[in-house]
Design a protein around this motif. Structure first.
Motif, mmCIF file in Angstrom:
data_model
loop_
_atom_site.group_PDB
_atom_site.id
_atom_site.type_symbol
_atom_site.label_atom_id
_atom_site.label_comp_id
_atom_site.label_asym_id
_atom_site.label_seq_id
_atom_site.Cartn_x
_atom_site.Cartn_y
_atom_site.Cartn_z
ATOM 1 N N VAL A 1 1.192 -0.931 0.102
ATOM 2 C CA VAL A 1 0.311 0.030 -0.093
ATOM 3 C C VAL A 1 1.107 1.039 0.411
ATOM 4 O O VAL A 1 0.491 2.354 -0.695
ATOM 5 C CB VAL A 1 -1.169 0.209 1.488
ATOM 6 N N GLU A 2 2.051 0.958 0.824
ATOM 7 C CA GLU A 2 3.273 2.613 0.802
ATOM 8 C C GLU A 2 3.650 2.545 -0.097
ATOM 9 O O GLU A 2 3.612 3.894 -0.750
ATOM 10 C CB GLU A 2 3.121 2.241 2.357
ATOM 11 N N GLN A 3 3.994 1.602 -1.352
ATOM 12 C CA GLN A 3 4.330 2.141 -2.148
ATOM 13 C C GLN A 3 3.877 2.113 -3.363
ATOM 14 O O GLN A 3 4.504 2.981 -4.208
ATOM 15 C CB GLN A 3 5.409 0.652 -2.539
ATOM 16 N N GLU A 4 2.641 1.896 -3.876
ATOM 17 C CA GLU A 4 1.576 2.580 -4.204
ATOM 18 C C GLU A 4 1.433 4.016 -4.126
ATOM 19 O O GLU A 4 1.511 4.847 -4.855
ATOM 20 C CB GLU A 4 0.385 1.309 -4.184
ATOM 21 N N TRP A 5 1.611 3.598 -2.703
ATOM 22 C CA TRP A 5 0.409 5.348 -2.435
ATOM 23 C C TRP A 5 1.648 6.610 -2.350
ATOM 24 O O TRP A 5 2.220 7.685 -3.330
ATOM 25 C CB TRP A 5 -0.106 5.432 -0.950
ATOM 26 N N ILE A 6 3.318 6.255 -2.523
ATOM 27 C CA ILE A 6 4.543 6.898 -2.969
ATOM 28 C C ILE A 6 4.720 7.402 -4.031
ATOM 29 O O ILE A 6 5.028 8.334 -5.107
ATOM 30 C CB ILE A 6 5.800 5.993 -2.496
ATOM 31 N N ARG A 7 4.118 6.329 -4.975
ATOM 32 C CA ARG A 7 4.248 5.991 -6.478
ATOM 33 C C ARG A 7 3.483 6.987 -7.114
ATOM 34 O O ARG A 7 3.303 7.720 -7.937
ATOM 35 C CB ARG A 7 3.777 4.828 -7.252
ATOM 36 N N GLU A 8 2.639 7.410 -6.538
ATOM 37 C CA GLU A 8 0.803 8.333 -6.911
ATOM 38 C C GLU A 8 2.030 9.998 -6.135
ATOM 39 O O GLU A 8 1.226 10.276 -6.879
ATOM 40 C CB GLU A 8 -0.437 7.962 -6.868
ATOM 41 N N PHE A 9 1.899 10.294 -5.187
ATOM 42 C CA PHE A 9 2.940 10.796 -4.817
ATOM 43 C C PHE A 9 3.788 11.196 -3.952
ATOM 44 O O PHE A 9 4.570 10.992 -2.621
ATOM 45 C CB PHE A 9 1.500 10.951 -3.293
ATOM 46 N N PRO A 10 4.630 11.279 -4.938
ATOM 47 C CA PRO A 10 6.168 10.876 -4.508
ATOM 48 C C PRO A 10 6.550 11.822 -3.474
ATOM 49 O O PRO A 10 7.644 11.546 -2.343
ATOM 50 C CB PRO A 10 7.362 11.460 -6.156
ATOM 51 N N ILE B 1 -7.466 4.543 -3.862
ATOM 52 C CA ILE B 1 -7.661 5.175 -3.373
ATOM 53 C C ILE B 1 -6.742 6.252 -2.905
ATOM 54 O O ILE B 1 -6.956 8.231 -3.096
ATOM 55 C CB ILE B 1 -7.157 4.735 -1.480
ATOM 56 N N ALA B 2 -5.975 5.560 -4.105
ATOM 57 C CA ALA B 2 -4.515 7.629 -4.658
ATOM 58 C C ALA B 2 -5.850 7.990 -5.391
ATOM 59 O O ALA B 2 -4.873 8.786 -5.584
ATOM 60 C CB ALA B 2 -3.348 6.759 -4.870
ATOM 61 N N LYS B 3 -5.739 7.793 -6.649
ATOM 62 C CA LYS B 3 -7.328 8.101 -7.791
ATOM 63 C C LYS B 3 -7.732 9.061 -7.183
ATOM 64 O O LYS B 3 -8.196 9.945 -7.810
ATOM 65 C CB LYS B 3 -7.440 7.292 -8.511
ATOM 66 N N GLY B 4 -8.479 8.407 -5.613
ATOM 67 C CA GLY B 4 -9.167 9.448 -5.147
ATOM 68 C C GLY B 4 -8.963 10.871 -4.659
ATOM 69 O O GLY B 4 -9.289 11.717 -4.831
ATOM 70 N N LEU B 5 -7.909 10.813 -3.779
ATOM 71 C CA LEU B 5 -7.356 11.651 -3.735
ATOM 72 C C LEU B 5 -6.996 12.197 -4.649
ATOM 73 O O LEU B 5 -6.622 13.588 -4.244
ATOM 74 C CB LEU B 5 -6.473 10.848 -2.635
ATOM 75 N N GLY B 6 -6.894 11.450 -5.502
ATOM 76 C CA GLY B 6 -5.641 12.958 -6.326
ATOM 77 C C GLY B 6 -6.845 13.466 -7.232
ATOM 78 O O GLY B 6 -6.431 14.283 -7.514
ATOM 79 N N GLN B 7 -8.088 13.500 -7.546
ATOM 80 C CA GLN B 7 -9.501 13.765 -8.193
ATOM 81 C C GLN B 7 -9.798 15.087 -6.973
ATOM 82 O O GLN B 7 -10.134 15.881 -7.515
ATOM 83 C CB GLN B 7 -10.711 13.180 -8.109
ATOM 84 N N ARG B 8 -9.442 14.775 -5.609
ATOM 85 C CA ARG B 8 -10.068 15.869 -5.272
ATOM 86 C C ARG B 8 -8.586 16.881 -4.772
ATOM 87 O O ARG B 8 -9.181 18.084 -4.514
ATOM 88 C CB ARG B 8 -9.896 14.885 -3.578
ATOM 89 N N ALA B 9 -7.935 16.327 -4.915
ATOM 90 C CA ALA B 9 -6.527 17.539 -5.059
ATOM 91 C C ALA B 9 -6.907 18.866 -5.694
ATOM 92 O O ALA B 9 -7.158 18.269 -6.805
ATOM 93 C CB ALA B 9 -5.271 17.040 -4.743
#
Length: 217
Positions: A24-33, A209-217
């Protein structure tokens, strides 16, 4: 973006929940370095046993507080701050003795002593996304001999989802001790399949979750 990660396994090498949380953490780091991670590791660093002081602080008059009660209350506030300042969460919790680890229950109890979290009818983190990764050494699904013995997942779903208001996605690996016990040898292929699916599920939840957060940003 800020993420919170809770680990609670007393094992480092070979920990299934830590490995799933890493996915999970690695996926989020990829999306939000540039994201910040707050890491609370209860497996390595258990909280001090000060819950009675923190609980007493809730009802004691201000001028009657002891130094121990003030310190316990400050720790509870720190734990709540870690949650409130984060955007999404990873909770990595193995099952120990059919329930949550002692250190996780202690962490939850401390949080609920804080004035911002003590009313269980008011969600602390309403609608925020979280991934709960779990590992269980045996099998507890319907139809197994231990069906109904899993007291960890229902408790965590109540606290994280129903009380704190988190939108919780679950990734679970069962039969994680099959490799170590000869009596479970015939379950080892199934255990490997379940572990692979748990990793895949953790990755899917993290990406969603990362995609959803990215859409809100």
């Amino acid at each position: 973006m800020k993420f919170f990660r809770l680990d609670s396994s007393i094992h480092i090498e070979g920990s299934v929940t830590r490995a799933l949380a890493d996915v999970v953490e690695q996926e989020w780091i990829r999306e939000f370095p540039d994201a910040e991670f707050v890491h609370r590791d209860l497996g390595l660093h258990q909280l001090p046993s000060v819950w009675p002081d923190a609980e007493a602080r809730r009802v004691a008059p201000e001028d009657a507080l002891t130094d121990e009660q003030r310190a316990a209350s400050a720790l509870a506030a720190e734990l709540v701050d870690e949650l409130l300042t984060s955007d999404a969460y990873i909770f990595a919790v193995p099952m120990y003795n059919f329930g949550v680890p002692h250190q996780v229950k202690q962490w939850i109890d401390m949080i609920i002593t804080d004035s911002r979290a003590c009313d269980v009818n008011i969600p602390l983190l309403p609608g925020r996304p979280a991934v709960l990764v779990e590992a269980r050494g045996g099998g507890y699904t319907p139809g197994t001999p231990r069906e109904g013995w899993n007291h960890a997942t229902p408790y965590l779903e109540r606290v994280l989802g129903d009380i704190w208001g988190l939108d919780v996605s679950l990734a679970t690996a069962e039969l994680t001790m099959a490799h170590a016990y000869p009596a479970m040898a015939d379950l080892r292929d199934l255990a490997r399949e379940q572990l692979a699916e748990a990793h895949a599920s953790a990755g899917r939840h993290a990406l969603g979750i990362a995609k959803g957060l990215g859409q809100r940003a």
